[in-house]
Scaffold this motif. Structure first.
Motif, short mmCIF file in Angstrom:
data_model
loop_
_atom_site.label_atom_id
_atom_site.label_comp_id
_atom_site.label_asym_id
_atom_site.label_seq_id
_atom_site.Cartn_x
_atom_site.Cartn_y
_atom_site.Cartn_z
N ASN A 412 0.85 -1.18 0.00
CA ASN A 412 0.00 0.00 0.00
C ASN A 412 0.90 1.24 0.00
O ASN A 412 1.65 1.49 0.95
N LEU A 413 0.85 2.00 -1.09
CA LEU A 413 1.76 3.13 -1.27
C LEU A 413 1.60 4.21 -0.19
O LEU A 413 2.59 4.74 0.33
N SER A 414 0.35 4.49 0.18
CA SER A 414 0.15 5.51 1.21
C SER A 414 0.77 5.05 2.52
O SER A 414 1.39 5.83 3.25
N ARG A 415 0.62 3.76 2.81
CA ARG A 415 1.17 3.21 4.05
C ARG A 415 2.71 3.28 4.03
O ARG A 415 3.33 3.52 5.06
N VAL A 416 3.29 3.08 2.85
CA VAL A 416 4.77 3.16 2.74
C VAL A 416 5.23 4.50 3.29
O VAL A 416 6.15 4.57 4.12
N HIS A 417 4.57 5.57 2.86
CA HIS A 417 5.01 6.91 3.29
C HIS A 417 4.63 7.18 4.75
O HIS A 417 5.44 7.68 5.52
N ARG A 418 3.40 6.83 5.11
CA ARG A 418 2.93 7.08 6.49
C ARG A 418 3.84 6.39 7.50
O ARG A 418 4.33 7.00 8.44
N VAL A 419 4.08 5.11 7.27
CA VAL A 419 4.84 4.33 8.25
C VAL A 419 6.32 4.75 8.25
O VAL A 419 6.94 4.87 9.31
N SER A 420 6.89 5.00 7.08
CA SER A 420 8.30 5.44 7.03
C SER A 420 8.49 6.71 7.84
O SER A 420 9.49 6.89 8.54
N GLU A 421 7.50 7.62 7.72
CA GLU A 421 7.63 8.90 8.44
C GLU A 421 7.47 8.72 9.94
O GLU A 421 8.04 9.46 10.73
N GLU A 422 6.69 7.73 10.37
CA GLU A 422 6.43 7.56 11.80
C GLU A 422 7.50 6.75 12.53
O GLU A 422 7.72 6.93 13.73
N LEU A 423 8.19 5.85 11.82
CA LEU A 423 9.17 4.99 12.50
C LEU A 423 10.38 5.82 12.93
O LEU A 423 10.95 6.56 12.14
N GLU A 424 10.76 5.68 14.20
CA GLU A 424 11.86 6.49 14.74
C GLU A 424 13.18 5.72 14.61
O GLU A 424 13.76 5.25 15.60
N TYR A 425 13.63 5.58 13.37
CA TYR A 425 14.85 4.82 13.10
C TYR A 425 15.67 5.52 12.02
O TYR A 425 15.10 6.20 11.17
N GLY A 426 17.00 5.31 12.07
CA GLY A 426 17.88 5.96 11.09
C GLY A 426 17.90 5.25 9.74
O GLY A 426 18.28 5.84 8.74
N ILE A 427 17.55 3.98 9.73
CA ILE A 427 17.57 3.18 8.49
C ILE A 427 16.23 2.46 8.38
O ILE A 427 15.82 1.79 9.33
N ILE A 428 15.56 2.63 7.22
CA ILE A 428 14.27 1.97 7.07
C ILE A 428 14.25 1.19 5.76
O ILE A 428 14.56 1.73 4.69
N GLY A 429 13.92 -0.09 5.85
CA GLY A 429 13.82 -0.93 4.66
C GLY A 429 12.36 -1.21 4.37
O GLY A 429 11.67 -1.76 5.21
N VAL A 430 11.88 -0.78 3.19
CA VAL A 430 10.49 -1.04 2.80
C VAL A 430 10.50 -2.18 1.80
O VAL A 430 11.08 -2.05 0.71
N ASN A 431 9.92 -3.30 2.16
CA ASN A 431 9.98 -4.52 1.35
C ASN A 431 11.43 -4.88 1.05
O ASN A 431 11.75 -5.40 -0.02
N ASP A 432 12.33 -4.57 1.95
CA ASP A 432 13.77 -4.70 1.70
C ASP A 432 14.51 -4.86 3.03
O ASP A 432 14.49 -3.95 3.87
N THR A 433 15.13 -6.04 3.22
CA THR A 433 15.88 -6.22 4.47
C THR A 433 17.39 -6.07 4.27
O THR A 433 18.16 -6.28 5.20
N LEU A 434 17.80 -5.74 3.04
CA LEU A 434 19.24 -5.54 2.81
C LEU A 434 19.46 -4.14 2.22
O LEU A 434 19.92 -4.01 1.07
#
Ligand code: NAP
Length: 474
Positions: A412-434
């Protein structure tokens, strides 16, 4: 040890390095005393005077030579790393490749340290911002990436014009020694890079108390990082801290479950889970939690434990018995508090595996009361926690003092942006663990540290900015 261009074989004792796969000794290095650390700082201070003044292209050429020599000796570097800290050889080869890419990247960045010209309100003033190397750098590295952690610090430092005194982890000084042999073969002038191993308290205190050391770059645990930060206050040391993590991995109901399972396997079990950005809490939406757990167990079953040098091995030993005990403790605590063990959870058969091994483990029904949900395991244990809503999972994911890496799976594209902005982390992987490559800024927020390594950002850590205002006659 390598001080002022000379190899030192006499120290105040020896570090004996053992292969965690079988307990056999793989080598020894001398331990330095405080006086030798002071000599190394002195040599680095002297070398800084000329090294910092070299045209960037010359520093860059040294780095290109180092990268070429590392490429020639890639297999030896990989084997040495595996022998001393146990990582599967395929993972170690990938690490060496990335270590070389850091050297190449900063060979390129050396020539791109641009300043600024700032227009002012006064017609008779010209303002410039000049970027200069900070000076002598102390660097302290961990054992879990025995090669790349060294080049990720030293390459930007020497590219910027700094000189370095490096202390590697006591479990992995042999990889460091090999890299410094390469520095010598590349012809780096005496004192530009210095290698000291030994008592970590003594070495770090000498580096931090020295007024000649202008910066300390540390990768390791949050506990030690905080101590170093406090000690560095006396000399107002500039610090870069790459510390521990407790990464959430979230699978939303609209995610591609197979992709998420593959991502988890790749990110969680390499290096037997001893990775700062490895996933520590698997939050899976309750509507897909059974499917995810079943598929994860199937894939986990296929992982082969063994000696890191065996090409068939996916999961090598943990670096020490202490590491195994911690994984064991986290699993027992979770089971005792009601978690369900789906696979693993114990040491493999002692008659077959003599080293410090722990089976790849999956737990289900984990909750916030269990140690594993808030303490870094640093082992091959994947705890699954079911969740119901996006709001709830974000609250849980951020409920930690750590802020290094977080991952989530959704379509869900909207969720990609919403969740990325809310997570308090320096590195964020969206559908990507590497997500880590040499081109990107790696680093945590909150108590996972400060500063960045990698990318064009990494070299900034080794520079100071000087503002120059000139009044001119019009
Ligand atoms: P550690 O105990 O903090 O050790 C890391 C380095 O610090 C080693 O060189 C160690 O030397 C040295 N050290 C230990 N105690 C010290 C002290 N009192 N004063 C000064 N230096 C000291 O960490 P570790 O257990 O080896 O490594 C695992 C931790 O590192 C995990 O928390 C992991 O998340 C973190 N890590 C973070 C990153 C990142 O980039 N954010 C990357 C990798 C690992 P000795 O070996 O000689 O004791």
């Amino acid at each position: 040890m390598f001080i002022n261009g000379n190899w030192i074989t006499d120290g105040i004792g020896k570090i004996v390095v053992k292969n965690p796969s079988n307990g056999e000794t793989v080598g020894t290095v001398p331990k330095v005393g405080i006086e030798q650390v002071e000599e190394a700082i002195e040599a680095a201070s002297k070398a800084f005077k000329t090294w910092s003044k070299l045209p960037a292209i010359e520093r860059s050429n040294y780095l290109y030579r180092i990268a070429a020599l590392m490429t020639e000796q890639k297999e030896e570097l990989a084997r040495t790393g595996t022998l001393e800290m146990g990582k599967a050889i395929a993972d170690m080869r990938a690490e060496v490749q990335q270590a070389i890419e850091y050297v190449q990247w900063y060979a390129e960045e050396a020539r791109r340290v641009y300043g600024e010209t700032i227009p002012t309100d006064a017609p008779n003033k010209r303002v410039q911002v000049l970027k200069q190397p900070i000076g002598v750098v102390g660097a302290i590295t961990p054992w879990n990436f025995p090669v790349s952690m060294i080049t990720r610090k030293i390459s930007p430092a020497i590219a910027a014009g700094c000189t370095v005194v490096l202390k590697p982890a006591s479990q992995s000084p042999l990889s460091a020694k090999l890299i410094f042999e390469i520095f010598e073969q590349a012809g780096l002038p005496a004192g530009v890079v210095n290698l000291v191993a030994g008592n970590s308290n003594d070495i770090s205190a000498t580096l931090l108390n020295s007024k000649n050391v202008k910066k300390l770059s540390f990768t390791g645990s949050t506990e030690v990082g905080k101590m170093l930060m406090a000690q560095g206050a006396e000399t107002v040391k500039k610090l870069s801290l790459e510390l521990g993590g407790h990464a959430p991995f979230i699978v939303f109901e609209d995610a591609d479950i197979d992709l998420a399972v593959d991502g988890l396997i790749a990110g969680k079990f390499s290096c037997a889970g001893q990775v700062c950005v490895a996933m520590n809490r698997l939050y899976v939406h309750q509507s897909v939690v059974d499917e995810f757990a079943e598929k994860l167990v199937e894939k986990t079953k296929q992982l082969k434990i063994g000696d890191g040098l065996d090409p068939e091995t996916n999961v090598g030993p943990l670096v020490s018995e202490k590491g195994v005990e911690k994984s064991e403790k986290h699993v027992q605590d979770a089971i005792g508090k009601g978690a369900e063990l789906l696979i693993g959870g114990k040491r493999p058969d002692k008659s077959k595996y003599t080293g410090s091994f722990f089976e790849p483990t999956v737990l289900k029904g984990v909750n916030d009361s269990m140690i594993i949900s808030y303490e870094e395991t640093f082992g091959p244990v994947a705890p699954i926690i079911a969740f119901e809503t996006e709001e709830d999972v974000l609250k849980k994911a951020n409920n930690t003092e750590y802020g290094l890496a977080a991952y989530f799976y959704t379509n869900n594209l909207s969720r990609v942006h919403r969740v990325s902005e809310e997570l308090e982390y320096g590195i964020i992987g969206v559908n990507d663990t590497l997500p880590i490559t040499v081109a990107v800024p790696f680093g945590g927020i909150k108590e996972s540290g400060n500063g960045k390594e990698g990318g064009h950002h990494g070299i900034r850590e080794y520079l100071v900015e000087k503002m120059i205002s000139t009044r001119i006659e019009l």
